[in-house]
Structure formats: structure tokens, C-alpha cells
Design an enzyme around this catalytic site. Structure first.
Site, PDB file in Angstrom:
ATOM      1  N   GLN A 160      27.081  31.421   5.038  1.00 26.21           N
ATOM      2  CA  GLN A 160      27.131  31.862   3.636  1.00 26.21           C
ATOM      3  C   GLN A 160      26.318  31.017   2.661  1.00 26.21           C
ATOM      4  O   GLN A 160      25.812  31.543   1.686  1.00 26.21           O
ATOM      5  CB  GLN A 160      28.581  31.928   3.165  1.00 26.21           C
ATOM      6  CG  GLN A 160      29.302  33.144   3.692  1.00 26.21           C
ATOM      7  CD  GLN A 160      30.735  33.193   3.199  1.00 26.21           C
ATOM      8  OE1 GLN A 160      31.029  32.915   2.050  1.00 26.21           O
ATOM      9  NE2 GLN A 160      31.635  33.528   4.088  1.00 26.21           N
ATOM     10  N   TYR A 219       8.306  33.889  16.247  1.00 27.20           N
ATOM     11  CA  TYR A 219       7.152  33.462  15.453  1.00 27.20           C
ATOM     12  C   TYR A 219       5.859  33.606  16.286  1.00 27.20           C
ATOM     13  O   TYR A 219       5.899  34.059  17.430  1.00 27.20           O
ATOM     14  CB  TYR A 219       7.352  32.024  14.952  1.00 27.20           C
ATOM     15  CG  TYR A 219       8.459  31.925  13.916  1.00 27.20           C
ATOM     16  CD1 TYR A 219       8.360  32.622  12.715  1.00 27.20           C
ATOM     17  CD2 TYR A 219       9.594  31.147  14.142  1.00 27.20           C
ATOM     18  CE1 TYR A 219       9.371  32.547  11.755  1.00 27.20           C
ATOM     19  CE2 TYR A 219      10.605  31.078  13.185  1.00 27.20           C
ATOM     20  CZ  TYR A 219      10.494  31.767  11.993  1.00 27.20           C
ATOM     21  OH  TYR A 219      11.485  31.705  11.058  1.00 27.20           O
ATOM     22  N   GLU A 227      12.002  32.172  18.411  1.00 33.46           N
ATOM     23  CA  GLU A 227      12.530  32.938  17.276  1.00 33.46           C
ATOM     24  C   GLU A 227      11.623  34.071  16.799  1.00 33.46           C
ATOM     25  O   GLU A 227      11.782  34.583  15.701  1.00 33.46           O
ATOM     26  CB  GLU A 227      12.849  32.001  16.091  1.00 33.46           C
ATOM     27  CG  GLU A 227      14.305  31.574  16.045  1.00 33.46           C
ATOM     28  CD  GLU A 227      14.622  30.406  16.976  1.00 33.46           C
ATOM     29  OE1 GLU A 227      13.681  29.877  17.624  1.00 33.46           O
ATOM     30  OE2 GLU A 227      15.798  30.050  17.088  1.00 33.46           O
ATOM     31  N   ARG A 258       9.464  24.120  21.365  1.00 34.83           N
ATOM     32  CA  ARG A 258      10.623  25.008  21.214  1.00 34.83           C
ATOM     33  C   ARG A 258      10.223  26.374  21.749  1.00 34.83           C
ATOM     34  O   ARG A 258       9.384  27.070  21.154  1.00 34.83           O
ATOM     35  CB  ARG A 258      11.071  25.098  19.761  1.00 34.83           C
ATOM     36  CG  ARG A 258      12.306  25.992  19.593  1.00 34.83           C
ATOM     37  CD  ARG A 258      13.010  25.715  18.280  1.00 34.83           C
ATOM     38  NE  ARG A 258      14.055  26.663  17.986  1.00 34.83           N
ATOM     39  CZ  ARG A 258      15.339  26.534  18.320  1.00 34.83           C
ATOM     40  NH1 ARG A 258      15.729  25.482  19.002  1.00 34.83           N
ATOM     41  NH2 ARG A 258      16.227  27.433  17.970  1.00 34.83           N
TER      42      ARG A 258
END
Ligand code: SF4
Length: 666
Positions: free
Chosen positions: A343, A170, A168, A218
């Protein structure tokens, strides 16, 4: 029936009961006074739902790589005791849980940590207003050790495993990518040197926790950043991680700064499983696939085809903590499916709020909102079968009340029936299916095509009434609004109006965006037909593209400055980009002069112009449909919720939340 999903699997020394993992999500409960207790209750509820393994949100291994004190941290020994509340709760509920070891690198926010963000190179992330400083060699060494120390603390706190966050975008990912790592020392340069940081972290963690403690890594399967790590390098990195002692690889997709939507509703289900499949071919340890997998039947098919070994679901476990249990019992229709709207989960987090879920507002309120039977059973009428009314009816019936739903349309769903027609928003069908199943299971009587009146409700002797009658489209005062080619958004969605080839939409909020999507994405040729026509060279790609266009020109007009207000942060950019691709023109800061048979006359500054249109659609907000509420007030105990209480954009989140709350209050 599921079989492969329910087969146990081994991750290192740990045996999981099934192959569904709850992926890491930052939910922000730590910001609250009793944050750890809330997290414990939240995870325990998911463990009771029989998910194979839970991975926590990221726990910072270094203060400069986290989000401040009000975040899950694991960089001090004093962090161990509070974390034990979580592991105890999950174990008592029969589950297994891994702590995610996290360092955000250049994504860290200085306002939260009070420290400068750090990164392999001093390159600012486009989504962060703080520029990082370059890590010195001794700091790199200290950071690697911090991952190892964090892992040891996790083990002491009773976690069953750890997951090293390396995707992601990082810190670990920043070291691996040539886009963010411009170092010329032994931590940067060619692929081997860029990979070194991640591999050293993996090795050091393994060494620190011993050979029998499960460690998942990950890794980023696809950065979706131009010029970043290649697929070949990614597969090579996976093999190096296995060599470094990792027990499983969880494959992440897309950096947070990527311009490609990866988890929005518009992303087709399972669109990225192929990435995990590529990685699986290069290693022998279990590989975990994720992104837009929200149904266990889909997970079953993916596992059955041997494309990965486990499936990670994150948001689907917010939407329904019992998804695994319900699905394993074959009760698929009872699952409250995540509709990938973002949302109430990601949008809340990016706004600095606490995560919840649009379709399941119980998230974050697990303790105080546990459903209790009603103390006095009543006969309750719910008027209106939109999302607010449906949720109110469900909760009321769950608690034992006798519930009758009265709906003037001939179908349930209210404005969900608008949303589900919009290309890429078909997931709303799942929400309707969920309510249909639940209300039928709970024996709620649904009367369709009924206009409820005060007399009728009094005559039938209802003890209480919930008014959820929604909204009425607003008609702004523009000269010419009564001309025959002027229609409301509701008429278009309900197919009561014929729409021409040039359309001017008065309004540019969420409804107008949905409407534009609907109007420009006509597909005169189905995907199957298109494939056939191209395969036999009846049409070439160019002609096909031309044929697929709706041929409609749409203008969105707005007095205000912004288009798509009301859309969430995490999806607004993708929605607007999509509309632009389809040639939708957005004109802001305009004034309406008049509507004429030729179109809409507007002014922008001093200039006046005609936006030629054969159809003018009014999508300029709505007013509450609250007449029944006022009539009933003082005659029968009455409550008003959703759009009938406060009109606004299509706001299913508030509607369902209010339905859920009133369901608990009666
Ligand atoms: Fe899924 Fe939307 Fe709920 Fe998030 S808020 S978990 S995306 S349904």
C-alpha cells in the site's frame, strides 16, 4: 538462533558479512529536491541494520530505458559524483552496496523520458500505453556498451558491485523471451540467439570492470507469461551466465505484466524458493532466492536446506531497517514485519509518488524523523488501541513519555483484528505481535475493557490526550434497514451476528471485499485432513473441491461505478479476480429501493429486482467516533488521529502515519 544466515559468503572478490541481501527497489526519492541525500540516509540506515549487501533501485544505462531526469541514472559521467554520496554514506555505516544497471525497454514511459521506448520487437506491453520501436543492430551494440559503461561509472562511484537487471520483463528479459522477441536476425529466433543479448551484456560488463569486480546478474527464474521462456531454457541461461563471468545469480519471479500475483499478501511465504533451487542445480556460483520471504528464521531454514546461497529481501527492509540485527540477536518479536500489503511502497510508486511503508512511515523521512527524546516528559493518555493509537503510544514511549493506553475492547488492534481474519491477510497478526512486544518493552500501561471518559482522564491528571477512537459503521437510510437480518460489517467481523447462505452486502469498497473473502472461504476440511482423505482415496479431487466450498452465495452491491475502491493498484486486480473465482457477484450503478425479509430490492436503470438474501450486511463506510475529542477540547490538551479524525475505508496506512507524527509532536 540463526547460524547459516549469519555465515559470511563470497561473491567474486567480495566477502559479505551474512547471507541477507536487500533487493533492488525503486523508491522514487530522486523526485525530491534533496533526493540523493535522502537515498543516502535511507541506505545508510539499512547498512547500520547489518544487512549483508544492499542493491540500489535501478540506475538507467540509457536515457530511453530509464524514467527521465528525476530517476537514478548512470549513463553520463556527471552522474558519478552524486552517486558517491550514497556509497560514502553506506560505507561509513559499515555496509556494502551494489548499483543495479537498468534498462526498461518496452516498459519505459515516453512521458518521463521524452523518447520512444525501444525493444527487440515493436510489440506494445499491456501495461504501457506507448508502443516501442524496434532496436536497430547498431543500437543493440550501443546498448550493450551502455551497460558496460554504466558498470565502470558505478565502480568509479565507489560501489562494491553491480547487478545487471535481466528479469521482471525489462529489456534483457524481452530479448530472451519468444513472446517479446520476434527478430529474425542474429538477436532473435532460436533460444541461443534470443539469449545472446543478455550474455553479451554480461560479458561486456565483465570485460569492462575487470575480473575482480563483483557482478551479479538478476535473471528471471519464472516469467509467468504464457508461451515464454521454459524452465529448461532458464536453467541453461543460468549456466551460460556463469560461463560469461557472472559472480552470482539473483532469481526474479514474474514480469510486471504477469497476471499472477507474486508478492501480494495472498502469496504464501517462500512460494517461489523452488525456482532458485532449480537454478542452483545447474550452476556453481551463489544463487539468491527472493519473493515473499519476510522472516530470517524462514531464510535460515531455506539456507539450511541448501535451496539457495543467499536470500534477498526488499520490502522487509523497508518495514524494518534493523531486521537483520534484531534477528541475529534473537529479538525476532521486535521485528516490524513487512505484511506484503504494497500500500505505501509499490502502490505509491505505480501512482508516481514516493515510496514509504505502511507499518513504518519513517521510510523516506529518515533524516527529519529520527527519534529524539522529548524535551519535557509528560503523562499522556492514548484512547483507542487500533493502529493509530498503538503507533502513537510506541513513539511517545520511545521518546520517554509516560504512556497509558485505554481501549474499550478486550484486545488491542482495533480494525486490524478484522483484517487479520481475512484469508490471505494473516500477516496483520505480525503487526499486532510487533506492537504487543514494543509496548511491553517500553512499559506502556495498557488498560483493556475501559470506556475512557473526560472525568476519568481529568481525574488521573494526564497532561495530554491522544484520541484514536476509530470509526462507527455508517447506516445508510434504506427502508427496512432495521429488520433483524440486517447486520453491520463490524458485527460480522466481531462474530456477533450469524450469517446465512445467501448474503447481500450493501457496499463494495475495501471492507466489503474483505468481508466477501471471509464469507466465501470457509474451509470445512483443513488442508491436512484434505490431504489424508485424498491420499487414502476417501474423497476424490472433485468431491473434495465441492466439500471445500463454503456453499455461500455473496452479492456485493454499490451505487457507484467501481468495486474495490480503496484497494491499491497492485493488489486490487488480484483481489477482485479471486472473489470472482469464488462466485461473488458484483453489481454496480444500482439504487436501493428497500430491504425486505426476502433480501434487497434494487433498481438498475429502469429494471427492479430482488436480490434474495437471508442476511444483509451493511458495509457502506463509516463515520468518525470523535465524541470524546470534542468533549475534551478546551479542557485538556487533546489531539485526534486516524479514523476518529477522518472516517474512510480501513486505512491503516494513514492511521499509522498519523500516530507516528503525533508521537513526535508531543
Ligand atoms: Fe511491506 Fe506494506 Fe511496508 Fe510495502 S508498505 S514494505 S508491502 S508493509
Amino acid at each position: 538462533r540463526l547460524s547459516r544466515v549469519l555465515e559470511p559468503i563470497q561473491i567474486g572478490s567480495m566477502t559479505l558479512r551474512n547471507r541477507i541481501m536487500m533487493g533492488s527497489m525503486h523508491v522514487g526519492f530522486e523526485k525530491q529536491e534533496d533526493g540523493v541525500e535522502r537515498l543516502a540516509a535511507f541506505y545508510a540506515e539499512r547498512a547500520r541494520g547489518e544487512v549483508g549487501l544492499i542493491v540500489t533501485g535501478g540506475a538507467a544505462v540509457r536515457p530511453e530505458g530509464g524514467m527521465g531526469d528525476k530517476y537514478c541514472n548512470v549513463y553520463l559521467d556527471q552522474h558519478i559524483t552524486p552517486l558517491m554520496l550514497i556509497t560514502d554514506a553506506v560505507h561509513q555505516a559499515g555496509g556494502k552496496i551494489a548499483l543495479q544497471l537498468f534498462h526498461s525497454g518496452r516498459y519505459a514511459h515516453k512521458e518521463a523520458t521524452g523518447l520512444d521506448p525501444v525493444a527487440p520487437s515493436p510489440l506494445q506491453a499491456p501495461i504501457n500505453r506507448w508502443k516501442p520501436r524496434e532496436l536497430q543492430a547498431d543500437e543493440i551494440e550501443m546498448t550493450i556498451q551502455a551497460f558496460a559503461d554504466g558498470a565502470v561509472r558505478a565502480k568509479k562511484a565507489g560501489f562494491d558491485a553491480v547487478e545487471i537487471m535481466g528479469s521482471e520483463g525489462y529489456l534483457i528479459n524481452q530479448f530472451l523471451s519468444p513472446v517479446t522477441n520476434k527478430r529474425e536476425d542474429e538477436w532473435g529466433g532460436d533460444f541461443q540467439r534470443r539469449a545472446r543479448f543478455g550474455i553479451e551484456v554480461a560479458k561486456r560488463v565483465r570485460q569492462a570492470v575487470g575480473s575482480d569486480f563483483p557482478v551479479v546478474f538478476r535473471m528471471s527464474g519464472l516469467d509467468l507469461i504464457p508461451e515464454s521462456t521454459t524452465m529448461e531454457e532458464t536453467v541453461q541461461f543460468a549456466a551460460m551466465l556463469q560461463e560469461a563471468g557472472m559472480d552470482a545469480l539473483n532469481v526474479g519471479i514474474g514480469w510486471h505484466e504477469s497476471q499472477v500475483p507474486t508478492i501480494a499478501m495472498m502469496v504464501p511465504r517462500g512460494a517461489y524458493v523452488w525456482v532458485a533451487q532449480q537454478i542452483k542445480q545447474g550452476v556453481s556460483i551463489p544463487v539468491i532466492a527472493s519473493n515473499r520471504i519476510n522472516d530470517l528464521r524462514q531464510a535460515e531454514a531455506i539456507l539450511e536446506d541448501d535451496r539457495c546461497d543467499l536470500v534477498s529481501m526488499a520490502r522487509p527492509l523497508l518495514a524494518d531497517p534493523l531486521i537483520v540485527r534484531k534477528s541475529s540477536e534473537g529479538r525476532f518479536d521486535e521485528v516490524n514485519t513487512c505484511i506484503a500489503c504494497n500500500q505505501a511502497c509499490l502502490d505509491h510508486i505505480f501512482d508516481g509518488k514516493i515510496a514509504s511503508c505502511l507499518v513504518n512511515p519513517e521510510v523516506g523521512r529518515e533524516k527529519e524523523w529520527a527519534l529524539a527524546p522529548a524535551t519535557k516528559l509528560k503523562k499522556v493518555a492514548v484512547v483507542g488501541a487500533g493502529p493509530a493509537g498503538l503507533e502513537a503510544a510506541r513513539v511517545l514511549a520511545e521518546r520517554g513519555h509516560q504512556v497509558v493506553v485505554l481501549e474499550k475492547q478486550h484486545q488491542i488492534g482495533g480494525q486490524l483484528n478484522y483484517a487479520r481474519q481475512v484469508p490471505g491477510k494473516q500477516e496483520f497478526n505480525e503487526t499486532l505481535r510487533y506492537y504487543r512486544t514494543q509496548l511491553s518493552r517500553l512499559r506502556v500501561e495498557i488498560r483493556l475493557g475501559i470506556q475512557a471518559t473526560t472525568a476519568m482522564l481529568e481525574e488521573e491528571g494526564f497532561d495530554e490526550v491522544v484520541v484514536a477512537t476509530g470509526v462507527i459503521p455508517r447506516r445508510p437510510e434504506i427502508p427496512g434497514i432495521d429488520l433483524p437480518h440486517v447486520v453491520s460489517y463490524a458485527q460480522v467481523f466481531e462474530k456477533q451476528a450469524k450469517v446465512g447462505k445467501r448474503v447481500a452486502i450493501v457496499g463494495a469498497g475495501g471492507i466489503a471485499c474483505d468481508l466477501s473473502h471471509l464469507l466465501v472461504q470457509d474451509e470445512p476440511i483443513s488442508p491436512q485432513a484434505a490431504q489424508y482423505l485424498m491420499e487414502y482415496r476417501i474423497l476424490d479431487a472433485k468431491s473434495m473441491h465441492r466439500m471445500q466450498q463454503s456453499g455461500r452465495k455473496v452479492f456485493m452491491l454499490r451505487r457507484g461505478k467501481h468495486v474495490g475502491t480503496g484497494l491499491g493498484k497492485t493488489t486490487r486486480w488480484a483481489v477482485l479476480a479471486n472473489l470472482k473465482r469464488h462466485g461473488v457477484e458484483m453489481m454496480t450503478q444500482i439504487d436501493y429501493r428497500e430491504i425486505t425479509p426476502q433480501g434487497v430490492v434494487i433498481t438498475q436503470g429502469d429494471a427492479e429486482q430482488l436480490i434474495a438474501a437471508d442476511t444483509v450486511v451493511i458495509a457502506a463506510g463509516a463515520t468518525s467516533n470523535d465524541q470524546l475529542f470534542h468533549e475534551l477540547n478546551g479542557r485538556i490538551p487533546v489531539h485526534v488521529i486516524g479514523g476518529a479524525k477522518e472516517a474512510g475505508e480501513l486505512d491503516a496506512k494513514r492511521a499509522i502515519l498519523e500516530g507516528s507524527a503525533i508521537g513526535r509532536a508531543i
